[in-house]
Design a protein around this motif. Structure first.
Motif, PDB file in Angstrom:
ATOM      1  N   UNK A 266       0.828  -1.200   0.000  1.00 55.87           N
ATOM      2  CA  UNK A 266       0.000   0.000   0.000  1.00 55.87           C
ATOM      3  C   UNK A 266       0.870   1.261   0.000  1.00 55.87           C
ATOM      4  N   UNK A 267       1.839   1.314   0.917  1.00 50.72           N
ATOM      5  CA  UNK A 267       2.734   2.469   0.970  1.00 50.72           C
ATOM      6  C   UNK A 267       3.576   2.582  -0.289  1.00 50.72           C
ATOM      7  N   UNK A 268       4.073   1.447  -0.783  1.00 50.15           N
ATOM      8  CA  UNK A 268       4.911   1.479  -1.979  1.00 50.15           C
ATOM      9  C   UNK A 268       4.119   1.969  -3.190  1.00 50.15           C
TER      10      UNK A 268
ATOM     11  N   UNK B 103       5.699   9.498  -6.870  1.00 47.99           N
ATOM     12  CA  UNK B 103       7.003   9.692  -7.506  1.00 47.99           C
ATOM     13  C   UNK B 103       6.868   9.785  -9.021  1.00 47.99           C
ATOM     14  N   UNK B 104       6.042   8.927  -9.620  1.00 47.55           N
ATOM     15  CA  UNK B 104       5.862   8.959 -11.073  1.00 47.55           C
ATOM     16  C   UNK B 104       5.243  10.280 -11.515  1.00 47.55           C
TER      17      UNK B 104
ATOM     18  N   UNK C 265      13.514   3.888 -12.356  1.00 42.38           N
ATOM     19  CA  UNK C 265      13.494   2.541 -11.760  1.00 42.38           C
ATOM     20  C   UNK C 265      14.490   2.385 -10.606  1.00 42.38           C
ATOM     21  N   UNK C 266      15.660   3.038 -10.752  1.00 41.25           N
ATOM     22  CA  UNK C 266      16.650   2.944  -9.671  1.00 41.25           C
ATOM     23  C   UNK C 266      16.111   3.601  -8.401  1.00 41.25           C
TER      24      UNK C 266
ATOM     25  N   UNK D 124      13.771   3.305  -3.108  1.00 43.75           N
ATOM     26  CA  UNK D 124      12.657   3.735  -2.274  1.00 43.75           C
ATOM     27  C   UNK D 124      11.933   2.536  -1.665  1.00 43.75           C
ATOM     28  N   UNK D 125      11.741   1.475  -2.479  1.00 47.01           N
ATOM     29  CA  UNK D 125      11.107   0.269  -1.941  1.00 47.01           C
ATOM     30  C   UNK D 125      11.924  -0.355  -0.825  1.00 47.01           C
ATOM     31  N   UNK D 126      13.237  -0.416  -1.001  1.00 44.45           N
ATOM     32  CA  UNK D 126      14.103  -0.962   0.048  1.00 44.45           C
ATOM     33  C   UNK D 126      14.053  -0.095   1.295  1.00 44.45           C
ATOM     34  N   UNK D 127      14.008   1.233   1.101  1.00 42.83           N
ATOM     35  CA  UNK D 127      13.944   2.141   2.251  1.00 42.83           C
ATOM     36  C   UNK D 127      12.635   1.970   3.012  1.00 42.83           C
ATOM     37  N   UNK D 128      11.516   1.812   2.279  1.00 46.30           N
ATOM     38  CA  UNK D 128      10.219   1.616   2.946  1.00 46.30           C
ATOM     39  C   UNK D 128      10.206   0.295   3.710  1.00 46.30           C
TER      40      UNK D 128
END
Length: 444
Positions: free
Chosen positions: A10-12, A19-20, A170-171, A176-180
């Protein structure tokens, strides 16, 4: 198959969506800015060429054989951003003095400055910059660049600005996904603790070192403590019920069997009947106390604390036992100040006070004085009787033991709900006082 709901996804999703949108806005305005700046750069280049050529001697403005053809040779191109300029020089009468490049010769009467003109057959657009050599207007020069070449250069520069952003998205999304995921690790750890939680054990949850989790962990630990306390109370209650009911039920079976066997003398049959009635009454008292405990538990959960006057509550409850006190030849009185304000559960406090008054009236000799007293500083509810223990009958002593069991369990439960203390004071000779002591008085 539908995936289960996930806070991480959900957050991602929301973060990547935002972001997009931001990234697309950045690329759009970056592209437009790149095109605009490339156009400005090209116009500046045209003006610079004109200024540079006007710094040459006038004798240099002579037509060179094959100059138009040479400017279009591919091998003369030394840089990707090198542009194919076309230059036309006139004298004051409009006679062409010099011409180079592949652009058709424009009209002599072009305005000074920048202008987009259509030249040739079929017409093609050219970006032109025209100016005179000075105030005497002896020579006029026009520097031209194909508009399609200029637009291609602008798009190339704008693309160089926008494309890295598209590759970088994409990077950034991955990082961002790893940080979340890393940021949600404390929540995942807490969820694992809750999943493995065993409410039958007293182990509390360990709160992550974040302010946002403290309220949740505190609430869960409070529920665990209440659950364990309820289990402990229920175990104590079950033990007390078994203890209290064992004797009357055994006596009931014994005397009922004796009556069924027949052949008993009239006196023994009457005594057995009386004992059955007494044991049944005792079992009824146990069940009444059980119902009172259940009611206390329900009220503890359903009824909110509210301001109340202990004096008014004591007088109202004591008035309910006027007839019972008169029938038992008891002197029932109330001693209280004008007002004593506390914050609590009216239903529970009435239940506890009724229990104490009923116990005092039922389990003391006739003629006993029973006093209900309200004290202040700290607030307290008291029930005092002066029935000497040595003057009581055996039946009264047995019943009084019952009062000290389940009946007082009810009062202790009510006191614990109010963070109060239940005391039994028999330090005065021939007197016994049952007291519920509250904390500081509530604001009126």
């Amino acid at each position: 198959m539908k995936l289960p709901s996930s806070l991480f996804r959900h957050l991602l999703a929301w973060t990547l969506g935002a972001l997009c949108v931001v990234w697309a806005t950045f690329i759009f305005f970056g592209y437009r800015t790149g095109v605009h700046e490339a156009d400005e750069l090209t116009d500046g280049h045209l003006a610079s060429v004109a200024s540079l050529l006007f710094s040459l001697p006038v004798s240099e403005f002579q037509p060179a054989t094959g100059a138009a053809e040479l400017s279009g040779l591919a091998e003369l191109k030394a840089h990707d951003y090198q542009q194919s300029m076309s230059i036309v020089v006139w004298d004051a009468s409009g006679q062409v003095l010099s011409r180079s490049g592949r652009a058709p010769t424009p009209a002599f009467n072009l305005n000074e400055g920048f202008e987009t003109v259509a030249l040739g057959q079929p017409p093609a657009l050219w970006r032109a910059f025209s100016r005179w050599n000075g105030a005497d207007h002896t020579h006029k020069m026009t520097v031209m660049l194909s508009l399609s070449e200029r637009d291609a250069l602008a798009e190339d520069i704008a693309g160089q600005v926008a494309v890295p952003g598209m590759w970088l998205l994409p990077v950034v999304a991955l990082v961002l996904g790893l940080a979340i995921r890393r940021g949600l690790k404390p929540l995942h750890d807490l969820s694992s603790q809750v999943y493995l939680l065993d409410v039958h054990r007293a182990a509390a949850l360990q709160a992550p070192p974040h302010e946002e989790f403290r309220a949740i962990v505190h609430s869960i630990n409070t529920l665990i403590q209440r659950y364990n306390a309820a289990l402990a109370r229920e175990r104590e209650l079950a033990s007390e019920v078994a203890h209290e009911l064992r004797t009357p039920l055994a006596s009931l079976r014994l005397h009922a069997a004796a009556l069924q066997s027949g052949g008993l003398p009239a006196a023994e049959r009457e005594e057995a009947t009386r004992r059955i009635a007494l044991d049944a009454a005792r079992a009824g008292l146990v069940l009444a106390d059980l119902l009172a405990l259940a009611r206390a538990s329900r009220a503890e959960l359903a009824e909110a604390e509210q301001p109340l006057d202990l004096v008014e509550l004591a007088r109202r409850v004591a008035a309910e036992f006027g007839d019972a006190a008169l029938a038992g030849d008891h002197d029932l009185s109330v001693e209280a100040p004008a007002v004593c304000a506390v914050k609590g559960h009216p239903v529970l406090l009435q239940l506890a006070l009724r229990n104490l008054i009923e116990n005092a009236l039922a389990h003391t000799p006739r003629g006993t004085a029973v006093q209900v007293r309200v004290a202040t500083g700290p607030p307290a509810l008291e029930v005092r009787d002066n029935g000497a223990a040595v003057g009581r009958s055996q039946a009264c002593a047995t019943s009084h033991h019952l009062g000290l069991g389940l009946g007082h369990q009810v009062v202790r439960r009510v006191a614990s709900v109010h963070d109060a203390k239940f005391e039994i004071d028999d330090s005065s000779p021939g007197e016994r006082t049952y007291r519920i002591v509250f904390g500081e008085p509530a604001a009126p």
